[in-house]
Design a protein around this motif. Structure first.
Motif, PDB file in Angstrom:
ATOM      1  N   MET A  28      39.533  31.349  34.233  1.00  0.00           N
ATOM      2  CA  MET A  28      38.607  31.484  35.450  1.00  0.00           C
ATOM      3  C   MET A  28      38.623  29.942  36.288  1.00  0.00           C
ATOM      4  O   MET A  28      38.320  29.076  35.666  1.00  0.00           O
ATOM      5  N   LYS A  29      38.735  29.898  37.514  1.00  0.00           N
ATOM      6  CA  LYS A  29      38.538  28.710  38.221  1.00  0.00           C
ATOM      7  C   LYS A  29      37.515  28.497  39.305  1.00  0.00           C
ATOM      8  O   LYS A  29      37.186  29.731  39.585  1.00  0.00           O
ATOM      9  N   HIS A  30      37.012  27.577  39.466  1.00  0.00           N
ATOM     10  CA  HIS A  30      36.009  27.439  40.659  1.00  0.00           C
ATOM     11  C   HIS A  30      36.432  27.871  41.765  1.00  0.00           C
ATOM     12  O   HIS A  30      35.552  28.138  42.908  1.00  0.00           O
ATOM     13  N   THR A  31      37.808  27.664  42.083  1.00  0.00           N
ATOM     14  CA  THR A  31      38.310  28.285  43.345  1.00  0.00           C
ATOM     15  C   THR A  31      38.519  29.830  43.553  1.00  0.00           C
ATOM     16  O   THR A  31      38.848  30.068  44.605  1.00  0.00           O
ATOM     17  N   ASP A  32      38.286  30.295  42.463  1.00  0.00           N
ATOM     18  CA  ASP A  32      38.403  32.049  42.597  1.00  0.00           C
ATOM     19  C   ASP A  32      37.332  32.525  43.279  1.00  0.00           C
ATOM     20  O   ASP A  32      36.247  32.232  43.128  1.00  0.00           O
ATOM     21  N   ALA A  57      32.908  25.431  37.393  1.00  0.00           N
ATOM     22  CA  ALA A  57      33.712  24.382  36.625  1.00  0.00           C
ATOM     23  C   ALA A  57      34.712  25.239  35.932  1.00  0.00           C
ATOM     24  O   ALA A  57      34.387  26.244  35.377  1.00  0.00           O
ATOM     25  N   ASP A  58      35.924  24.876  36.340  1.00  0.00           N
ATOM     26  CA  ASP A  58      37.166  25.491  35.641  1.00  0.00           C
ATOM     27  C   ASP A  58      37.022  25.782  34.170  1.00  0.00           C
ATOM     28  O   ASP A  58      36.609  25.075  33.322  1.00  0.00           O
ATOM     29  N   PHE A  72      39.623  33.694  29.094  1.00  0.00           N
ATOM     30  CA  PHE A  72      38.997  32.987  30.322  1.00  0.00           C
ATOM     31  C   PHE A  72      39.785  33.610  31.522  1.00  0.00           C
ATOM     32  O   PHE A  72      39.631  32.708  32.480  1.00  0.00           O
ATOM     33  N   THR A  73      40.843  34.442  31.297  1.00  0.00           N
ATOM     34  CA  THR A  73      41.408  34.822  32.350  1.00  0.00           C
ATOM     35  C   THR A  73      40.751  35.592  33.482  1.00  0.00           C
ATOM     36  O   THR A  73      39.662  36.135  32.959  1.00  0.00           O
ATOM     37  N   ARG A  74      40.884  35.663  34.643  1.00  0.00           N
ATOM     38  CA  ARG A  74      40.246  36.455  35.609  1.00  0.00           C
ATOM     39  C   ARG A  74      40.188  37.896  35.198  1.00  0.00           C
ATOM     40  O   ARG A  74      39.430  38.743  35.337  1.00  0.00           O
ATOM     41  N   GLU A  75      41.372  38.515  35.148  1.00  0.00           N
ATOM     42  CA  GLU A  75      41.740  39.879  34.210  1.00  0.00           C
ATOM     43  C   GLU A  75      40.677  40.216  33.155  1.00  0.00           C
ATOM     44  O   GLU A  75      40.056  41.149  33.256  1.00  0.00           O
TER      45      GLU A  75
END
Length: 144
Positions: free
Chosen positions: A1-5, A112-113, A121-124
């Motif tokens: 997961m990223k802060h840009t998501d 924060a990533d 920690f993946t979005r899925e």
């Protein structure tokens, strides 16, 4: 997961009283029934901190939570991090009135990533985990 998501949002309707739903998401004796069984302490008060460990295979995830916002009977927000890994996020549980139901809206915003190398920690994985808790475990608990 990223802060840009884009933030993750999971919703679920409930036909229970606002008080019943609020207690389910803020009382430690209830949280341990549907969320994480090893939460030792929890208080819906700004500044309250708690931590607990979850083991997945050979990995440890020490959850570090701090309550940063509480609107009683309406909304609670945690700062959610892990001791063993970089990354930082905010998780908000919000109770919204909608026609004859209440809607619980869960929002996760990464600030924060988290590491790409950890499958949890993946979005899925995050979406799947929140759907499991908010759309399966919590409704089953509240039907008891």
């Amino acid at each position: 997961m990223k802060h840009t998501d884009v933030p993750i949002v999971v919703t679920q309707p409930f036909k229970v009283s606002r008080n019943r739903l609020w207690e389910a998401i803020t009382q430690v004796t209830q949280l341990t029934q549907w969320f994480f069984e090893n939460i030792e302490a929890f208080e819906p008060q700004v500044g309250f901190k708690t931590q607990f460990r979850v083991q997945v295979e050979d990995r440890i995830f020490t959850h570090l939570w701090e309550i940063i916002e509480v609107v009683p009977q309406h909304k609670i927000t945690y700062n959610w991090r892990y001791q063993e890994y970089p990354g930082d996020s905010f998780v908000t549980f919000e109770i919204i009135e909608h026609e004859v139901n209440l809607i619980l809206r869960l929002t996760t915003k990464v600030v924060a990533d988290f590491p790409d190398t950890v499958s949890e920690f993946t979005r899925e994985s995050c979406i799947g985990g929140w759907q499991y808790f908010i759309q399966e475990r919590l409704p089953a608990y509240l039907k008891q």
